[in-house]
Design a protein around this motif. Structure first.
Motif, PDB file in Angstrom:
ATOM      1  N   UNK A  48       1.156  -7.602  -1.580  1.00 33.83           N
ATOM      2  CA  UNK A  48       1.291  -7.899  -3.018  1.00 33.83           C
ATOM      3  C   UNK A  48       1.298  -9.424  -3.235  1.00 33.83           C
ATOM      4  N   UNK A  49       1.983 -10.115  -2.345  1.00 35.92           N
ATOM      5  CA  UNK A  49       2.018 -11.581  -2.444  1.00 35.92           C
ATOM      6  C   UNK A  49       0.607 -12.147  -2.249  1.00 35.92           C
ATOM      7  N   UNK A  50      -0.136 -11.571  -1.315  1.00 34.81           N
ATOM      8  CA  UNK A  50      -1.516 -12.039  -1.081  1.00 34.81           C
ATOM      9  C   UNK A  50      -2.347 -11.909  -2.345  1.00 34.81           C
ATOM     10  N   UNK A  51      -2.080 -10.856  -3.105  1.00 32.23           N
ATOM     11  CA  UNK A  51      -2.843 -10.608  -4.337  1.00 32.23           C
ATOM     12  C   UNK A  51      -2.356 -11.478  -5.497  1.00 32.23           C
ATOM     13  N   UNK A  56       2.807 -18.257  -2.128  1.00 29.51           N
ATOM     14  CA  UNK A  56       4.150 -17.984  -1.603  1.00 29.51           C
ATOM     15  C   UNK A  56       4.146 -17.087  -0.365  1.00 29.51           C
ATOM     16  N   UNK A  57       2.958 -16.697   0.096  1.00 27.58           N
ATOM     17  CA  UNK A  57       2.908 -15.713   1.193  1.00 27.58           C
ATOM     18  C   UNK A  57       3.693 -16.215   2.407  1.00 27.58           C
ATOM     19  N   UNK A  58       3.508 -17.480   2.747  1.00 23.28           N
ATOM     20  CA  UNK A  58       4.166 -18.005   3.947  1.00 23.28           C
ATOM     21  C   UNK A  58       5.690 -18.022   3.763  1.00 23.28           C
TER      22      UNK A  58
END
Ligand SMILES: C[S@@+](CC[C@H](N)C(=O)[O-])C[C@H]1O[C@@H](n2cnc3c(N)ncnc32)[C@H](O)[C@@H]1O
Length: 249
Positions: A48-51, A56-58
């Motif tokens: 979901x973060x990737x999308x 903020x993914x890291x």
């Protein structure tokens, strides 16, 4: 070092609950200190973060701990459909008071005079964040950091200075109070250092707030309609400020 669930239980009392992915996303983007975050499905949350928040993914990868649904439900009173929750440190009141008092101001402070509805307060904080307002001050008994307000604000309390003050403690600046009996807002250019005050859902502006007001302003409204909802009134007023517009009478 304590495990994340024990850390949660230790800190839950004094911290701000970020309920759901969007609240956590916004809080992190606006610099919240987040000591612990849990998810019922790490892979799904990172996808979901990737999308929705690749920025903020890291940070989320480093922060999130996967917990069972039962543990999650024991930590969060009203589990969010995204299965994500976190705790954030509440920003310092002193820092906020300095921000609110600092002049010159580049964007108004919104004042909610004795608001009653927690959802309205959250919606207003979200609006203030979106328009880059300096802060949102409430008077009266409602706690603007109540968990229902934070939920309604989608984690955007961290994007603006949110505090409760008495009317006689309001920050400096010309105070424009919104009231259907006021002067038409369309003829007034709102300055960046303005305080924009709105009355309570039940009874409008208090006597104390009226006494402190420099001018009463009205939003255009057709006869026979008595008033707009509080949050929608804030939206129209901030939009009017943001356009820098006024129509000469
Ligand atoms: C739901 S209204 C309050 C209604 C309340 N029964 C009263 O007597 O004023 C909440 C607040 O929104 C703002 N508001 C609503 N409609 C407005 C309008 N047409 N012009 C200016 N402000 C308005 C005012 O600040 C008002 O106090």
């Amino acid at each position: 070092m304590t495990d994340p669930v024990s850390r949660w239980r230790e800190r839950a009392g004094g911290a701000v609950l970020l309920d759901g992915f969007h609240a956590l996303k916004h809080a992190l983007r606006f610099g919240a200190e987040v000591p612990v975050a849990v998810t019922t499905d790490r892979r799904a949350t990172l996808a979901l973060a990737g999308e929705l928040a690749p920025d903020l993914t890291r940070a989320l990868d480093a922060l999130l701990t996967e917990v069972s649904l039962t543990t999650y439900a024991s930590l969060v009173p009203r589990p969010h459909p995204t299965g994500v929750a976190a705790l954030a440190e509440r920003p310092s009141r002193e820092g906020h008071l300095r921000t609110l008092a600092r002049l010159p101001r580049t964007a108004p402070v919104v004042v909610l005079d004795e608001p009653r509805n927690l959802g309205n307060a959250g919606a207003v904080i979200r609006l203030a964040a979106g328009f880059g307002a300096t802060g949102v001050v409430t008077t009266g008994t409602l706690d603007p950091w109540h968990s229902t307000v934070v939920r309604g604000g989608a984690g955007l309390h961290f994007a603006t200075a949110v505090e409760r003050l008495a009317v006689d403690e309001l920050p400096p600046g010309p105070l424009f109070a919104l009231d259907p009996e006021g002067e038409d807002i369309r003829g007034v250019k709102l300055p960046d250092d303005a305080l924009l005050a709105f009355g309570s859902e039940r009874s409008g502006l208090s006597a104390g707030l009226r006494a402190r007001a420099d001018q009463l302003l009205a939003l255009p409204m057709r006869p026979q309609v008595s008033s707009y909802n509080l949050a929608t009134s804030v939206a129209m007023t901030l939009y009017h400020w943001s356009t820098g517009a006024h129509t000469a009478p």
